[in-house]
Design a protein around this motif. Structure first.
Motif, short mmCIF file in Angstrom:
data_model
loop_
_atom_site.label_atom_id
_atom_site.label_comp_id
_atom_site.label_asym_id
_atom_site.label_seq_id
_atom_site.Cartn_x
_atom_site.Cartn_y
_atom_site.Cartn_z
N VAL A 123 49.03 32.08 28.47
CA VAL A 123 49.15 33.07 27.40
C VAL A 123 47.76 33.68 27.22
N GLY A 124 47.62 34.93 27.63
CA GLY A 124 46.32 35.58 27.56
C GLY A 124 45.44 35.22 28.74
N ALA A 125 44.32 35.93 28.87
CA ALA A 125 43.38 35.70 29.97
C ALA A 125 42.40 34.61 29.59
N ARG A 126 41.82 33.99 30.60
CA ARG A 126 40.78 33.01 30.36
C ARG A 126 39.77 33.08 31.49
N VAL A 176 33.94 37.31 32.16
CA VAL A 176 33.92 38.65 32.72
C VAL A 176 33.00 38.69 33.95
N GLY A 177 33.48 39.30 35.01
CA GLY A 177 32.73 39.35 36.25
C GLY A 177 33.22 38.35 37.28
N TYR A 178 34.00 37.36 36.81
CA TYR A 178 34.52 36.33 37.71
C TYR A 178 36.04 36.18 37.61
N ILE A 179 36.65 36.76 36.59
CA ILE A 179 38.09 36.57 36.36
C ILE A 179 38.90 37.27 37.45
N ALA A 180 39.85 36.54 38.03
CA ALA A 180 40.73 37.12 39.05
C ALA A 180 41.62 38.18 38.41
N SER A 238 45.90 40.69 34.31
CA SER A 238 47.06 41.58 34.44
C SER A 238 48.03 40.98 35.46
N ARG A 239 49.21 40.62 34.98
CA ARG A 239 50.20 39.98 35.86
C ARG A 239 50.74 40.94 36.92
N ASN A 240 50.38 42.23 36.82
CA ASN A 240 50.82 43.19 37.83
C ASN A 240 50.22 42.88 39.20
N ILE A 258 37.76 37.28 47.35
CA ILE A 258 38.01 38.20 46.23
C ILE A 258 39.04 39.27 46.59
N GLN A 259 39.88 39.00 47.57
CA GLN A 259 40.98 39.92 47.86
C GLN A 259 41.84 40.07 46.61
N THR A 260 42.29 41.28 46.34
CA THR A 260 43.05 41.55 45.12
C THR A 260 44.37 40.79 45.07
#
Length: 230
Positions: free
Chosen positions: A87-90, A93-97, A102-104, A182-184
């Motif tokens: 629930v929500g991001a964790r 910033v700068g390292y978050i996948a 965004s679940r997209n 770091i592939q999307t």
């Protein structure tokens, strides 16, 4: 830990405590962190996803052996389940996948740690933060994009302290592994087992991976080099 955290050895920031590590030390630290993550993902009875892998959360002992710390954002998940519900991001910033905020971009899994690791390794190689990096004193550019451009053009990266072929080979392996991590698309990132195997292998077979979709919206993400696939 006697040597504190990794960030003070890779970011100058005008600090009087900053000390640049040699390439062999940086390489061994990158391998040690990868082995630690491999254990969290595969060696434990219950898989542990850390979600906040960054230089500040890597402690170094007297021999500069890395220890992963701060499991405040970590999540346990049964070994057979690959997708994690959040629930929500964790993270930081700068390292978050991408899939974490965004679940997209796909489901959240242990591959989210792989992304964090890749961003951190690129930061180790470049000795600078991965966001808002000033280039040539005239503009700011995302650091992995800058590295990718120079690799594509086969240009000299000019990293501090690279003085021989062995150091160059270690730096190149770290860069290519970082870019693959770091592939999307999470499914295109290697497992940490594959990362360890690649870092400890020969650099000759490594190929430059595709540029992640976030860097170039006009291109669709394509499969990473098979040398690093899970």
């Amino acid at each position: 830990m006697p040597n504190g955290s990794l960030d003070k050895f890779i970011h100058d920031g005008g600090s009087s405590t900053y000390r640049h590590l040699g390439w062999d030390a940086l390489y061994q630290i990158a391998v040690g962190i990868a082995r630690g993550l491999e254990y969290l993902h595969r060696g434990c009875n219950t898989r542990i996803v850390h979600f906040d892998i960054k230089p500040q959360n890597i402690l170094l002992n007297e021999d500069f052996c890395p220890k992963i710390c701060d499991f405040g954002l970590a999540k346990l998940c049964p070994q057979k389940e690959s997708i994690i519900s959040l629930v929500g991001a964790r993270g930081t910033v700068g390292y978050i996948a991408p899939e974490v905020f965004s679940r997209n971009f796909g489901g959240i899994s242990h591959k989210s740690d792989v992304y964090c690791y890749g961003m951190m390794v690129l930061e180790m190689v470049g000795g600078r933060k991965n966001i808002s990096v000033e280039v040539d004193g005239t503009s700011e550019i995302y650091f992995p994009h800058w590295v990718y451009k120079h690799l594509e053009l086969d240009e000299e990266l000019g990293f501090h302290g690279v003085i021989d072929d062995e150091a160059n080979a270690s730096a190149r392996k770290m860069i290519i592994v970082g870019l693959c991590c770091i592939q999307t698309d999470p499914s295109q990132r290697p497992s940490m087992s594959r990362v360890v195997e690649t870092l400890e292998g020969s650099p000759e077979s490594l190929q430059i991976p595709p540029k992640p979709f976030l860097f170039s919206p006009s291109r669709s993400p394509v499969e990473c080099s098979t040398t690093l696939m899970p």
